[in-house]
Design a protein around this motif. Structure first.
Motif, mmCIF file in Angstrom:
data_model
loop_
_atom_site.group_PDB
_atom_site.id
_atom_site.type_symbol
_atom_site.label_atom_id
_atom_site.label_comp_id
_atom_site.label_asym_id
_atom_site.label_seq_id
_atom_site.Cartn_x
_atom_site.Cartn_y
_atom_site.Cartn_z
ATOM 1 N N HIS A 160 0.837 -1.203 0.000
ATOM 2 C CA HIS A 160 0.000 0.000 0.000
ATOM 3 C C HIS A 160 0.868 1.247 0.000
ATOM 4 C CE1 HIS A 160 -3.550 2.413 0.736
ATOM 5 N NE2 HIS A 160 -2.918 3.014 1.735
ATOM 6 N N ASP A 161 1.914 1.237 0.785
ATOM 7 C CA ASP A 161 2.887 2.335 0.811
ATOM 8 C C ASP A 161 4.096 1.929 -0.014
ATOM 9 O OD1 ASP A 161 1.324 3.909 2.516
ATOM 10 O OD2 ASP A 161 2.099 2.857 4.286
ATOM 11 N N GLN A 162 4.445 2.727 -1.004
ATOM 12 C CA GLN A 162 5.549 2.421 -1.897
ATOM 13 C C GLN A 162 6.554 3.569 -1.912
ATOM 14 O OE1 GLN A 162 4.321 0.828 -5.791
ATOM 15 N NE2 GLN A 162 2.222 0.861 -5.028
ATOM 16 N N VAL A 163 7.798 3.211 -2.242
ATOM 17 C CA VAL A 163 8.874 4.192 -2.367
ATOM 18 C C VAL A 163 9.416 4.104 -3.774
ATOM 19 C CG1 VAL A 163 11.151 4.925 -1.567
ATOM 20 C CG2 VAL A 163 9.471 4.051 0.072
ATOM 21 N N ILE A 164 9.551 5.235 -4.447
ATOM 22 C CA ILE A 164 10.118 5.273 -5.790
ATOM 23 C C ILE A 164 11.310 6.218 -5.787
ATOM 24 C CG2 ILE A 164 8.418 7.026 -6.463
ATOM 25 C CD1 ILE A 164 8.634 5.990 -9.316
ATOM 26 N N MET A 165 12.437 5.743 -6.341
ATOM 27 C CA MET A 165 13.660 6.537 -6.370
ATOM 28 C C MET A 165 14.067 6.784 -7.817
ATOM 29 S SD MET A 165 16.056 5.118 -3.259
ATOM 30 C CE MET A 165 16.442 3.608 -4.134
ATOM 31 N N THR A 166 14.507 8.008 -8.104
ATOM 32 C CA THR A 166 14.975 8.326 -9.449
ATOM 33 C C THR A 166 16.431 7.933 -9.654
ATOM 34 O OG1 THR A 166 15.514 10.566 -8.718
ATOM 35 C CG2 THR A 166 13.346 10.223 -9.707
ATOM 36 N N GLY A 167 17.107 7.582 -8.585
ATOM 37 C CA GLY A 167 18.512 7.159 -8.709
ATOM 38 C C GLY A 167 19.009 6.579 -7.410
ATOM 39 N N SER A 168 19.969 5.683 -7.530
ATOM 40 C CA SER A 168 20.575 5.094 -6.336
ATOM 41 C C SER A 168 21.585 6.070 -5.752
ATOM 42 C CB SER A 168 21.278 3.787 -6.704
ATOM 43 O OG SER A 168 22.366 4.036 -7.583
ATOM 44 N N ARG A 169 22.129 5.716 -4.611
ATOM 45 C CA ARG A 169 23.133 6.569 -3.981
ATOM 46 C C ARG A 169 24.358 6.711 -4.869
ATOM 47 N NH1 ARG A 169 22.732 3.951 2.137
ATOM 48 N NH2 ARG A 169 20.609 4.691 2.580
ATOM 49 N N GLN A 170 24.737 5.608 -5.518
ATOM 50 C CA GLN A 170 25.895 5.649 -6.407
ATOM 51 C C GLN A 170 25.607 6.529 -7.626
ATOM 52 O OE1 GLN A 170 24.554 2.848 -5.167
ATOM 53 N NE2 GLN A 170 26.152 2.398 -3.632
ATOM 54 N N ASP A 171 24.366 6.435 -8.150
ATOM 55 C CA ASP A 171 24.003 7.254 -9.311
ATOM 56 C C ASP A 171 24.108 8.739 -9.017
ATOM 57 O OD1 ASP A 171 23.470 4.987 -10.789
ATOM 58 O OD2 ASP A 171 21.309 5.002 -10.350
ATOM 59 N N ILE A 199 0.936 11.398 -2.462
ATOM 60 C CA ILE A 199 2.370 11.606 -2.230
ATOM 61 C C ILE A 199 2.528 12.025 -0.773
ATOM 62 C CG2 ILE A 199 4.449 12.768 -3.038
ATOM 63 C CD1 ILE A 199 3.049 11.018 -5.118
ATOM 64 N N THR A 200 3.078 11.112 0.031
ATOM 65 C CA THR A 200 3.115 11.322 1.487
ATOM 66 C C THR A 200 4.462 11.807 1.997
ATOM 67 O OG1 THR A 200 3.702 8.996 1.817
ATOM 68 C CG2 THR A 200 1.351 9.548 1.840
ATOM 69 N N GLY A 201 5.474 11.904 1.143
ATOM 70 C CA GLY A 201 6.773 12.365 1.613
ATOM 71 C C GLY A 201 7.733 12.614 0.467
ATOM 72 N N PHE A 202 8.790 13.375 0.751
ATOM 73 C CA PHE A 202 9.795 13.716 -0.262
ATOM 74 C C PHE A 202 11.183 13.675 0.364
ATOM 75 C CE2 PHE A 202 7.112 15.174 -3.702
ATOM 76 C CZ PHE A 202 7.977 15.236 -4.799
ATOM 77 N N THR A 250 18.408 13.184 1.949
ATOM 78 C CA THR A 250 17.966 14.089 3.006
ATOM 79 C C THR A 250 16.441 14.147 2.960
ATOM 80 O OG1 THR A 250 19.988 15.417 2.854
ATOM 81 C CG2 THR A 250 18.058 16.430 3.908
ATOM 82 N N SER A 251 15.811 13.810 4.057
ATOM 83 C CA SER A 251 14.347 13.748 4.101
ATOM 84 C C SER A 251 13.747 15.070 4.538
ATOM 85 C CB SER A 251 13.883 12.645 5.058
ATOM 86 O OG SER A 251 14.329 11.383 4.630
ATOM 87 N N ILE A 252 12.617 15.421 3.927
ATOM 88 C CA ILE A 252 11.822 16.547 4.411
ATOM 89 C C ILE A 252 11.035 16.043 5.614
ATOM 90 C CG2 ILE A 252 9.913 18.103 3.879
ATOM 91 C CD1 ILE A 252 10.825 18.140 0.993
ATOM 92 N N PRO A 253 11.163 16.644 6.775
ATOM 93 C CA PRO A 253 10.454 16.151 7.972
ATOM 94 C C PRO A 253 8.944 16.087 7.741
ATOM 95 C CG PRO A 253 12.093 17.800 8.573
ATOM 96 C CD PRO A 253 12.006 17.828 7.078
ATOM 97 N N PRO A 254 8.284 15.020 8.179
ATOM 98 C CA PRO A 254 6.838 14.877 7.963
ATOM 99 C C PRO A 254 6.034 16.039 8.534
ATOM 100 C CG PRO A 254 7.776 12.811 8.716
ATOM 101 C CD PRO A 254 8.849 13.836 8.849
ATOM 102 N N LEU A 256 6.741 19.036 8.455
ATOM 103 C CA LEU A 256 6.876 20.215 7.598
ATOM 104 C C LEU A 256 6.278 19.982 6.214
ATOM 105 C CD1 LEU A 256 10.565 21.288 8.427
ATOM 106 C CD2 LEU A 256 8.432 22.091 9.473
ATOM 107 N N TYR A 257 5.692 18.799 6.009
ATOM 108 C CA TYR A 257 5.211 18.420 4.669
ATOM 109 C C TYR A 257 3.706 18.173 4.693
ATOM 110 C CZ TYR A 257 4.489 15.603 0.470
ATOM 111 O OH TYR A 257 4.012 15.111 -0.712
ATOM 112 N N THR A 258 3.023 18.633 3.644
ATOM 113 C CA THR A 258 1.578 18.414 3.485
ATOM 114 C C THR A 258 1.343 17.430 2.345
ATOM 115 O OG1 THR A 258 1.087 20.654 4.237
ATOM 116 C CG2 THR A 258 -0.652 19.489 3.022
ATOM 117 N N PRO A 259 0.787 16.245 2.598
ATOM 118 C CA PRO A 259 0.541 15.278 1.513
ATOM 119 C C PRO A 259 -0.417 15.844 0.466
ATOM 120 C CG PRO A 259 0.364 14.213 3.658
ATOM 121 C CD PRO A 259 0.427 15.687 3.915
ATOM 122 N N VAL A 260 -0.208 15.430 -0.779
ATOM 123 C CA VAL A 260 -1.065 15.858 -1.887
ATOM 124 C C VAL A 260 -1.439 14.640 -2.711
ATOM 125 C CG1 VAL A 260 -0.210 18.222 -2.029
ATOM 126 C CG2 VAL A 260 0.965 16.408 -3.291
#
Length: 320
Positions: A160-171, A199-202, A250-254, A256-260
């Motif tokens: 139900h909750d998924q994480v999508i990354m545009t690049g790995s740490r090495q990338d 979108i629940t986090g960035f 680096t995570s945006i603290p929850p 400080l973030y408004t889901p959309v």
């Protein structure tokens, strides 16, 4: 004993029958009601001078309904039009009979037998199959299936909750495939056939370990034609965080973030634009990929995607 009828005269059955026959002949009309006059007899003594007498009479008639009339429909309509009156009558008669059953009746309605739904069966109409009746579909069916599966799956088909990354740490380490700027503007779209995505986090990538100030803006629809202005954009996250440095997001603290939400179905209606900016030129992101047939512009192909959403290649912003 005798009955005193005052000034009235008793008339026998034969005389009454004869009078009725003459009245019918005089009018020249025939009646659909046939009268059967029985013996007229005094059944109790009346006080002297009374003008009342008890008469036993039986009236028979021929019932001739109008043609093509459905009595079931007539009864149904009558009850439904006067439902409140029927309920009131039931309550009154129940009270007179000392019963409180009908006091709980709030309304009444008549339904023809052919319109009634069938009662549920005491047991399932069919037993479950031992194996699936067909291959699974990529998306939920429009309606529940008739037969349940033998046992639920060990885990949902996808989280139900998924994480999508545009690049790995090495990338994302600074090199030939990455660059840095103040900000980055891009679109996220839902996939065709997918539902609404929240979108629940960035997270973002910076090699700085100092405090960085960030802003995250968004708008429904594409960013194309809406750059260089904040009109129509909503600020959903802003603040200062400690940069995580090389190899870490680096995570945006929850708080400080408004889901959309992004509407489902993809296309222009299922598109939401995002603009992430720092107050320094420390935001690191991957360079876009240009393939044969591409014009080399932004928003042509996804950076990364899942079964539900796709993050498209965007544009760097060179100033704050």
């Amino acid at each position: 004993g005798e009955v005193d009828l005052g000034e009235q005269t008793l008339v026998g059955r034969r005389e009454l029958t004869e009078r009725a026959r003459h009245r019918r002949l005089a009018t020249g009309r025939s009646s659909y009601l046939n009268f059967n006059i029985t013996d007229i007899s005094a059944r109790r003594k009346l006080p002297s001078g009374s003008s009342a007498v008890d008469v036993s009479m039986v009236i028979t008639g021929d019932y001739r309904p109008p043609p093509y009339v459905d009595l079931d429909v007539i009864a149904e309509d009558s009850i439904n039009r006067n439902g409140a009156r029927v309920v009131s009558t039931l309550r009154e008669r129940g009270e007179r009979a000392g019963r409180d059953f009908f006091s709980r009746v709030e309304s009444i309605e008549a339904v023809s037998v052919k319109e009634l739904t069938k009662r549920p069966t005491r047991s399932p109409a069919a037993s479950p199959t031992w194996s699936p009746i067909g291959p699974p579909t990529n998306f939920p069916s429009a309606a529940p299936t008739y037969y349940p599966s033998i046992a639920p799956s060990a885990a949902p088909s996808r989280a139900h909750d998924q994480v999508i990354m545009t690049g790995s740490r090495q990338d994302l380490q600074l090199g030939g495939k990455t660059t840095s700027s103040y900000g980055y503007i891009f679109n996220i779209r839902t996939q065709p056939g997918a539902g609404v995505a929240i979108i629940t986090g960035f997270d973002f990538y910076t090699e700085s370990t100092n405090e960085v100030t960030f802003e995250l803006w968004t708008r429904l629809g594409t960013f194309k034609g809406h750059k260089g202005t904040y009109d129509g954009w909503d600020l959903i996250a802003t603040g200062t965080v400690q940069g995580s440095g090389i190899g870490r997001y680096t995570s945006i603290p929850p708080e400080l973030y408004t889901p959309v939400a992004i509407p489902g179905g993809g296309g222009e209606e299922g598109t939401r634009a995002f603009y992430l900016t720092l107050d320094s030129i420390n935001l690191v992101y991957k360079l876009g990929t240009v393939l044969d047939g591409d014009s080399g512009g932004s928003d042509e192909r996804p950076h990364a995607e899942t079964e539900d959403i796709a993050i498209y290649q965007g544009e760097g912003v060179l100033s704050y």
